[in-house]
Design an enzyme around this catalytic site. Sequence first.
Site, PDB file in Angstrom:
ATOM      1  N   ASP A 162      49.653  53.271  39.727  1.00  0.00           N
ATOM      2  CA  ASP A 162      48.553  52.545  39.353  1.00  0.00           C
ATOM      3  C   ASP A 162      47.185  52.970  40.500  1.00  0.00           C
ATOM      4  O   ASP A 162      47.636  52.283  41.528  1.00  0.00           O
ATOM      5  CB  ASP A 162      48.321  51.090  39.167  1.00  0.00           C
ATOM      6  CG  ASP A 162      47.236  50.515  38.560  1.00  0.00           C
ATOM      7  OD1 ASP A 162      46.102  50.996  38.940  1.00  0.00           O
ATOM      8  OD2 ASP A 162      47.368  49.160  38.038  1.00  0.00           O
ATOM      9  N   GLY A 167      37.474  44.378  32.614  1.00  0.00           N
ATOM     10  CA  GLY A 167      36.140  44.693  33.220  1.00  0.00           C
ATOM     11  C   GLY A 167      35.922  44.282  34.659  1.00  0.00           C
ATOM     12  O   GLY A 167      36.150  44.964  35.762  1.00  0.00           O
ATOM     13  N   SER A 183      44.270  43.572  34.252  1.00  0.00           N
ATOM     14  CA  SER A 183      43.190  43.998  35.388  1.00  0.00           C
ATOM     15  C   SER A 183      42.453  43.076  35.497  1.00  0.00           C
ATOM     16  O   SER A 183      43.114  41.796  36.103  1.00  0.00           O
ATOM     17  CB  SER A 183      42.647  45.129  34.901  1.00  0.00           C
ATOM     18  OG  SER A 183      41.888  45.802  35.872  1.00  0.00           O
TER      19      SER A 183
END
Length: 309
Positions: free
Chosen positions: A262, A41, A108
């Site tokens: 990525d 997030g 992440s």
Amino acid sequence: MPIQHPKPFHENFLPVVDGHAVYYAEYGQPRGNPVVVLHGGPGSGCSPTMLTWFDLAYDRVILFDQRGAGNSTPLGELGNNRTSDLVGDVERLRQHLGIARWRLVGGSWGATLALCYLGTHPKVVSGAVLRGVFLASEREIEWFFQTLQALAPQAWDQLTFGWTASQRSDVFHTLTAMFRSRTLKDCWDAAKRWGHYEESIMHAMAGRPLPPMGSAPERWLQKYRLQAHYLSNNCFVTERYLFRQARRAKDVPTIIVHGTHDWICPPMNVTRLARFLPRADVRWVEGGTHAASDPLIAAALRRAIADLR
């Protein structure tokens, strides 16, 4: 038929601190090897699909939703919601569950949070898997919202449709200003643009056509408002701080999993971080993207987690 996800053997909320009730759930074996998952997030929350990375006949998997995210309450709350607060919550959770040492899995933003926790509490971590490394830098924000248009021009045009040249020149500032306007219309517009842009980038990385610009899921409003709060403050950290934390955790067995394709978190992040984690096992996933749902990434995650047992 709908997918049947495993049920937790225990779920609850941490005792309320700073007005936040943090939700957690435990799966697998109550006496198994404990491992906590730090979601991305910020603001995304955990998903039962994360359980597919583990062997629930062996592991004791703890999923928890960070402040303001998922099932934690109040949903989307920005007050008392900083990286240091989240690090404190992770440690409170460990102590609350009576766990002496555990493993970390973070992807992440979850990898960023894992680095912060690792450097603060290295002695209670027996191993860590970091996936899709994010270093919370202005360089990465500029990459995602501006430079990436060269690889995904249609997605970027959709993101900035109807904006002035000035607004398009600083997409992230434009979006955060819309959230700060406090009008529901502006907030929903910002969340819808951001969410569809992120989805479109995920599709483009995987070589799939852009998804239609449909209605925004209700959860997007709180998710991206919270994400804007963190990113506009550089996630309350600096790259230098993250590298110092990595140095402090240099003796913790660590595996870094990163896709060569990525587009969300540039692969150069790994080379920058690895200088400060010289013993880390860096595993490049050839053709892998950013999503943990990417079959190549998911398989690499399962192998890495098994190798740290």
